[in-house]
Write a protein that holds these residues in place. Sequence first.
Motif, mmCIF file in Angstrom:
data_model
loop_
_atom_site.group_PDB
_atom_site.id
_atom_site.type_symbol
_atom_site.label_atom_id
_atom_site.label_comp_id
_atom_site.label_asym_id
_atom_site.label_seq_id
_atom_site.Cartn_x
_atom_site.Cartn_y
_atom_site.Cartn_z
ATOM 1 N N HIS A 245 -40.405 -42.013 -14.453
ATOM 2 C CA HIS A 245 -40.091 -42.397 -15.833
ATOM 3 C C HIS A 245 -38.936 -43.392 -15.871
ATOM 4 O O HIS A 245 -38.097 -43.440 -14.971
ATOM 5 C CB HIS A 245 -39.730 -41.147 -16.639
ATOM 6 C CG HIS A 245 -39.945 -41.279 -18.105
ATOM 7 N ND1 HIS A 245 -39.019 -41.864 -18.943
ATOM 8 C CD2 HIS A 245 -40.982 -40.924 -18.895
ATOM 9 C CE1 HIS A 245 -39.466 -41.840 -20.185
ATOM 10 N NE2 HIS A 245 -40.668 -41.273 -20.181
ATOM 11 N N VAL A 246 -38.909 -44.191 -16.930
ATOM 12 C CA VAL A 246 -37.821 -45.165 -17.075
ATOM 13 C C VAL A 246 -36.539 -44.496 -17.542
ATOM 14 O O VAL A 246 -35.448 -45.054 -17.384
ATOM 15 C CB VAL A 246 -38.222 -46.287 -18.060
ATOM 16 C CG1 VAL A 246 -39.374 -47.103 -17.497
ATOM 17 C CG2 VAL A 246 -38.606 -45.713 -19.425
ATOM 18 N N GLN B 244 -32.376 -39.792 -17.560
ATOM 19 C CA GLN B 244 -32.245 -38.351 -17.731
ATOM 20 C C GLN B 244 -33.481 -37.631 -17.194
ATOM 21 O O GLN B 244 -33.383 -36.587 -16.541
ATOM 22 C CB GLN B 244 -32.040 -38.004 -19.214
ATOM 23 C CG GLN B 244 -31.843 -36.517 -19.496
ATOM 24 C CD GLN B 244 -30.588 -35.950 -18.848
ATOM 25 O OE1 GLN B 244 -29.607 -36.662 -18.674
ATOM 26 N NE2 GLN B 244 -30.620 -34.677 -18.499
ATOM 27 N N SER B 245 -34.653 -38.189 -17.467
ATOM 28 C CA SER B 245 -35.893 -37.595 -16.973
ATOM 29 C C SER B 245 -35.937 -37.612 -15.454
ATOM 30 O O SER B 245 -36.312 -36.617 -14.818
ATOM 31 C CB SER B 245 -37.101 -38.353 -17.532
ATOM 32 O OG SER B 245 -38.300 -37.861 -16.986
ATOM 33 N N VAL B 246 -35.543 -38.727 -14.847
ATOM 34 C CA VAL B 246 -35.531 -38.843 -13.387
ATOM 35 C C VAL B 246 -34.539 -37.847 -12.793
ATOM 36 O O VAL B 246 -34.843 -37.157 -11.814
ATOM 37 C CB VAL B 246 -35.190 -40.280 -12.963
ATOM 38 C CG1 VAL B 246 -35.005 -40.369 -11.447
ATOM 39 C CG2 VAL B 246 -36.274 -41.246 -13.417
ATOM 40 N N LEU B 247 -33.350 -37.765 -13.378
ATOM 41 C CA LEU B 247 -32.324 -36.857 -12.859
ATOM 42 C C LEU B 247 -32.770 -35.397 -12.929
ATOM 43 O O LEU B 247 -32.652 -34.650 -11.952
ATOM 44 C CB LEU B 247 -31.027 -37.030 -13.656
ATOM 45 C CG LEU B 247 -30.077 -38.133 -13.213
ATOM 46 C CD1 LEU B 247 -28.945 -38.292 -14.221
ATOM 47 C CD2 LEU B 247 -29.506 -37.817 -11.836
ATOM 48 N N HIS C 270 -34.763 -45.062 -5.195
ATOM 49 C CA HIS C 270 -33.796 -44.299 -5.993
ATOM 50 C C HIS C 270 -32.544 -43.944 -5.198
ATOM 51 O O HIS C 270 -31.492 -43.672 -5.781
ATOM 52 C CB HIS C 270 -34.437 -43.007 -6.514
ATOM 53 C CG HIS C 270 -35.397 -43.238 -7.646
ATOM 54 N ND1 HIS C 270 -36.158 -42.228 -8.192
ATOM 55 C CD2 HIS C 270 -35.714 -44.357 -8.338
ATOM 56 C CE1 HIS C 270 -36.905 -42.718 -9.165
ATOM 57 N NE2 HIS C 270 -36.664 -44.004 -9.271
ATOM 58 N N CYS C 271 -32.643 -43.925 -3.868
ATOM 59 C CA CYS C 271 -31.462 -43.639 -3.041
ATOM 60 C C CYS C 271 -30.405 -44.731 -3.178
ATOM 61 O O CYS C 271 -29.230 -44.500 -2.866
ATOM 62 C CB CYS C 271 -31.866 -43.498 -1.575
ATOM 63 S SG CYS C 271 -32.877 -42.041 -1.242
ATOM 64 N N ASP C 272 -30.813 -45.912 -3.616
ATOM 65 C CA ASP C 272 -29.881 -47.020 -3.828
ATOM 66 C C ASP C 272 -29.998 -47.507 -5.268
ATOM 67 O O ASP C 272 -30.147 -48.684 -5.542
ATOM 68 C CB ASP C 272 -30.196 -48.157 -2.838
ATOM 69 C CG ASP C 272 -29.112 -49.234 -2.850
ATOM 70 O OD1 ASP C 272 -27.980 -48.923 -3.261
ATOM 71 O OD2 ASP C 272 -29.410 -50.384 -2.466
ATOM 72 N N HIS C 273 -29.938 -46.568 -6.183
ATOM 73 C CA HIS C 273 -30.122 -46.849 -7.611
ATOM 74 C C HIS C 273 -28.828 -47.361 -8.229
ATOM 75 O O HIS C 273 -27.729 -47.123 -7.716
ATOM 76 C CB HIS C 273 -30.569 -45.569 -8.326
ATOM 77 C CG HIS C 273 -31.235 -45.798 -9.635
ATOM 78 N ND1 HIS C 273 -30.541 -45.934 -10.813
ATOM 79 C CD2 HIS C 273 -32.545 -45.918 -9.961
ATOM 80 C CE1 HIS C 273 -31.391 -46.115 -11.816
ATOM 81 N NE2 HIS C 273 -32.621 -46.106 -11.330
#
Length: 689
Positions: free
Chosen positions: A377-378, A381-384, A434-437
Amino acid sequence: MLSRLGALLQEAVGAREPSIDLLEAFVEHWKGITNYYIESTDENTPAKKTDIPWRLKQMLDILVYEEKQQAAAGEAGPCLEYLLQHKILETLCTLGKAEYPPGMRQQVLQFFSKVLAQVQHPLLHYLNVHRPVQKLLRLGATVPGSLTEKEEVQFTTVLCSKIQQDPALLTYILEGKKTTSRKKVSREATAPLREAASVRDKDHPQSKAPDSGTCGAWASSAQLPAETEEPDGPIGESSLITSLIGLCKSKKGRVALKAQENLLLLVRVASQAAATCLVQSSACPAIVERLCQLHQSLPSSLDPADIAAVEGISWRLPSAPSDEASFPGKEALAAFLGWFDYCDHLITEAHAVVSDALAKAVAEKLFVEILQPQLLHVSEQSVLTSTALLTVMLRQLRAPALLREAVAFLLGVDQQPAAPEDSPRTLCAHLIRHCDHLSDEISIATLRLFEELLQKPHEQIVRSLILCHLEGRAYVARGSPEPESYEDTLDLEEDPYFTDSFLDSGFQPSAKPPPAPATNPDGKTAVTEIVNSFLCLVPEEAKTSAFLEETGYDTYVHDAYGLPYSLNLQVTSVLSRLALFPHPLIHEYLLDPYTSLAPGCRSLFSVLVRVIGDLMQRIQRVPQFPGKLLLVRRQLMGQVPGEQLDHQTFLQGVVVLEEFCKELAAIAFVKFPPHGPHLHLSKPPEGHV
């Protein structure tokens, strides 16, 4: 009392026809129950205050006593035949459904449970037992939170125990089939049929039946015939499964736990045919549907940090919402994780056929259909939230079949490198990015996910994430001569940080290694040289551990979650986890500073050297650097109160870097002690990591 009555009857009329008097007593008690409905005008008197419970108890005692007096084992006595002939259980089920008098359903459930448990004659194969059992199951399943939950769960306990003893019953009990008889059959043909009788007991003679005087009227309908029609209700619906799932939702902890234990009995069936029948029923979809419902109940405001901190959730001992560390949404989170742990336990204990089917259902419905869209998801909060939740689920996961599905979900089913640039549409590629977000929180959460994944015992994890990139050793320079000096090995003169002005600024390694690394007779780098390389990497002016009591790397990991330096610490934690894997390619790439790298390639050690170079340049801009660095180390260790300082994040990073280098040196030493085996790059056997 009944036993004494039976004994007196035997003495009075002789032992030739004792069952005649028992049958009369049985019929009289049943007529007493039916007469209550004819004569009673008070609809408010509870059932327990009438003579119905007493009469049902007498009927049960008569059935049990009659069976003990039977000359031939396995024969149905006249009282049992009367119960089947006159469809007494069907009638009781109807009375229980009407709840007249009030509390009648409780009495009916107790009677059913005791008859099935105490009468040894196989009953569940008979149509006039099987059919009311199914109706009673459906009746309980439609009343969530009913007052008869205790009796309902006792009833399902008896059924599950019977199925465990005779898995052939599963076909009838689980699927709830509606059966009809096509023709009259003889008394011999009315003996209870088992699912596997035609194969297992084909050559065994049926037990001799008693005289047909009391059973001829019901012989054609009392037993399950060979021919069946469509399932009673929607195809695949299981009254037993529906009832158990409903009871698992009970607010009464003991009822819910007992229902879960009963469901566990079902999935443990040893029969292949029974397990296949279970998979074809509504069992797996119902269990996973409950899991998805609990996930949907999680509040959207759930803090990812709270999710990450949750530990010790078990399906047997779910976390109480009144704990000291309570937070908004904890009860819902504990319920979801508790049911996930239960699913994991079911998959671990179940028959292999059921285990695979349930694991695939969890992967499809929860992982793919719910979690994957949230991970992609963009919304940050959803990703976290989804990443933190998936990390906790991985931490709890134990079942090999479910682990296999989780690995396939996260990494894919092939063994190809999981590189973002190669397959930008895969979930693994997104997670690696995402590891380098841009968001440090997302980077930290994703790194924790990978760290948890790396701890799982599955070969594909290490192979897909690491080994497929190292196989072939493309990072090693081909045909390059042995380096003549330490500086040549690291190509310091080509690094932009290591300019003449930088070297003039005062940077000197804390203990300069010899011009060429020491080697063993087989040409491999000595482990002591590897250890010293990492220990000497951080210059003396950037070290502070010698000024304080030795603490170790774990001290800083403990309090890292809420502090400014957590991202750096999480990166080093994942790298340490990787370095621990006992594979020669991983050891060479991550732990051997003297590996001659191919052009454009870098290793962990070469990156650390560049980080040290940047560190030494920035040190020059920090006034009173040694004192501030020592103060920050004491703060991280909890020895002094936290005080905001200039350059605090940088100073914390220096402390973490020193500890990380010490950690790598310790890993190298433990993996390959000086007098133990040395580094060999022979390829491991096929299929092993």
